[in-house]
Motif scaffolding. Structure first.
Motif, PDB file in Angstrom:
ATOM      1  N   PHE A 268      -4.468 -10.941   9.955  1.00 33.56           N
ATOM      2  CA  PHE A 268      -3.752 -10.124  10.942  1.00 33.56           C
ATOM      3  C   PHE A 268      -4.398  -8.742  11.093  1.00 33.56           C
ATOM      4  CE2 PHE A 268       0.008  -7.628  12.395  1.00 33.56           C
ATOM      5  CZ  PHE A 268       0.195  -8.304  13.584  1.00 33.56           C
ATOM      6  N   LYS A 269      -5.036  -8.312  10.026  1.00 33.32           N
ATOM      7  CA  LYS A 269      -5.705  -7.003  10.064  1.00 33.32           C
ATOM      8  C   LYS A 269      -6.738  -6.983  11.200  1.00 33.32           C
ATOM      9  CE  LYS A 269      -8.072  -3.782   6.927  1.00 33.32           C
ATOM     10  NZ  LYS A 269      -9.074  -3.442   7.922  1.00 33.32           N
TER      11      LYS A 269
ATOM     12  N   ASN B 222      -5.129  -6.244  14.551  1.00 31.41           N
ATOM     13  CA  ASN B 222      -4.877  -4.795  14.702  1.00 31.41           C
ATOM     14  C   ASN B 222      -6.179  -4.057  14.995  1.00 31.41           C
ATOM     15  OD1 ASN B 222      -2.126  -4.487  14.372  1.00 31.41           O
ATOM     16  ND2 ASN B 222      -2.233  -4.436  12.146  1.00 31.41           N
TER      17      ASN B 222
ATOM     18  N   ASP C 296       1.942  -5.269  17.081  1.00 29.63           N
ATOM     19  CA  ASP C 296       3.421  -5.250  17.074  1.00 29.63           C
ATOM     20  C   ASP C 296       3.971  -6.327  18.012  1.00 29.63           C
ATOM     21  OD1 ASP C 296       3.560  -3.225  15.305  1.00 29.63           O
ATOM     22  OD2 ASP C 296       4.200  -1.660  16.711  1.00 29.63           O
TER      23      ASP C 296
ATOM     24  N   ARG D  87      11.858 -11.270   8.386  1.00 26.80           N
ATOM     25  CA  ARG D  87      10.543 -10.637   8.241  1.00 26.80           C
ATOM     26  C   ARG D  87      10.633  -9.820   6.964  1.00 26.80           C
ATOM     27  NH1 ARG D  87       8.170  -5.514  11.328  1.00 26.80           N
ATOM     28  NH2 ARG D  87       6.026  -5.625  10.560  1.00 26.80           N
TER      29      ARG D  87
ATOM     30  N   ARG E  16      -6.678 -21.011   4.446  1.00 30.91           N
ATOM     31  CA  ARG E  16      -5.699 -20.584   5.474  1.00 30.91           C
ATOM     32  C   ARG E  16      -5.421 -21.680   6.499  1.00 30.91           C
ATOM     33  NH1 ARG E  16      -8.436 -16.420   3.500  1.00 30.91           N
ATOM     34  NH2 ARG E  16      -7.369 -14.443   3.097  1.00 30.91           N
TER      35      ARG E  16
END
Ligand code: GTP
Length: 343
Positions: free
Chosen positions: A216-217, A220, A229, A250, A327
């Protein structure tokens, strides 16, 4: 954090039920004595003895545990019947009908808005009919008396309704503030503990899925934090749309948890794999950019008497393995323990 604080309504209703049980029990006992031995109202007196006994039963019951809806309902209906019957039988000069004005407060505090509305209306109609058909309202001026009495009753009813409405609304808003993640609207960690303790712990076939977005980094870094977001918001509704029976939380930056009650190992695994596969093949269109992402999932089954911490840890270990194995996959705690035994 004190989860009990989130059950304010239940605590309030229980407290009111307990102390109303005590106070009404004492009062009904005194009135029963008067009606049986001084006023010669045997029917009313006998009913008051039964009512006083019921009130004391409620008082002792609610001292040890939470009261039930049927107990509050019976208390309210019984008291209303006593007051209307008393108004019908007694002389108007005894002013017994004044007790009617206390009823809306009791209805709303004990039973909430819906019951409060219906019961207050029924009592208003009943008392209206009884007072209008009373042969004489002397020495009171009947028009003045009925107007004053109606307005007093309606004012108390309106105040009770407004109070209960705002109390319930603020309670709900506070609960949302305490339990929901402000970005995605999913439950937070406290909500997870709350639902586990209150609703799920004793259910059969409870499973937990720990879900973590992969890399996920990079999203971003590549598209910016705002896009990240919006992805988190979309992923939350993606989970919600696919869960017919369960809860989404979450619990960290890009980490989610799902409780699946009434499931079995095969169905829980298949559900987790369906989520993984659907997410991997979904394209998210955000700011005219087509974004695709994958997720890794760990699944664990709840063992009787296990703590939530241990339950989560077993799913977390499975999730860690899913990440380690490359993953975009599902690993179950059961599979993991088989592997550990074999090695
Ligand atoms: N946009 C956004 N990003 C967040 C939020 N919370 C955490 N993050 C980001 O999520 C990222 C998590 O990164 P890592 O822990 O390295 O995990 P990852 O990149 O998903 O890699 P793996 O989990 O190992 O697959 C970090 O860049 C955080 O800044 C949030 O509320 N919004």
């Amino acid at each position: 954090m004190d989860i009990g604080a989130l059950r304010g309504t239940q605590a309030l209703r229980n407290n009111v039920l307990k102390w109303m049980g005590f106070c009404l029990g004492v009062l009904a006992g005194i009135f029963a004595g008067f009606n049986l031995f001084i006023n010669d109202f045997f029917v009313l007196g006998a009913l008051e003895v039964v009512f006083a006994s019921f009130c004391f039963y409620i008082f002792f019951y609610t001292r040890r545990r939470n009261g039930h809806l049927w107990q509050s309902l019976t208390l309210c209906v019984f008291l209303s019947l006593l007051i209307t019957l008393g108004t019908y039988l007694s002389d108007i000069k005894s002013l017994l009908f004044i007790w009617t004005c206390s009823l809306p407060v009791l209805f709303y505090l004990l039973l909430g808005k819906q019951y409060g509305k219906v019961l207050s209306l029924i009592v208003a109609v009943l008392q209206g009919v009884i007072l209008l058909t009373k042969s004489s309202l002397e020495p009171l001026n009947s028009v003045n008396f009925l107007l004053n009495f109606s307005f007093t009753y309606i004012s108390i009813w309106a105040v009770s309704h407004t109070f209960e409405n705002s109390r319930a609304e603020y309670g709900k808003r506070l609960e949302n503030l305490a339990l929901l993640d402000p970005l995605t609207g999913a439950g937070n960690r406290l909500a997870m503990t709350h639902y586990f303790e209150v609703e799920l712990k004793n259910k059969n076939g409870l499973f937990i899925l720990m879900l973590d977005l992969d890399y996920f980094k990079n999203i971003n870094d590549q598209y910016g934090h705002d896009v990240g977001d919006r992805i988190l918001i979309e992923v939350t509704s993606f989970f919600r749309q696919r869960i017919s029976k369960g809860y989404v939380f979450r619990i960290g930056g890009e980490e989610f948890a799902i409780f699946l009650p009434d499931s079995d190992p095969q169905s829980a695994y298949e559900f987790a794999d369906m989520l993984r596969e659907h997410l991997a093949t979904t394209i998210h269109n955000i700011d005219e950019q087509a974004i695709n992402l994958t997720i890794s999932i760990g699944v664990a089954c709840y063992m009787p008497n296990q703590t939530l911490k241990n339950f989560i840890k077993r799913a977390d270990d499975a999730l860690y393995q899913a990440k380690q194995q490359g993953r975009n996959r599902v690993v179950t705690a059961y599979e993991l323990s088989q592997q550990n035994k074999a090695s």
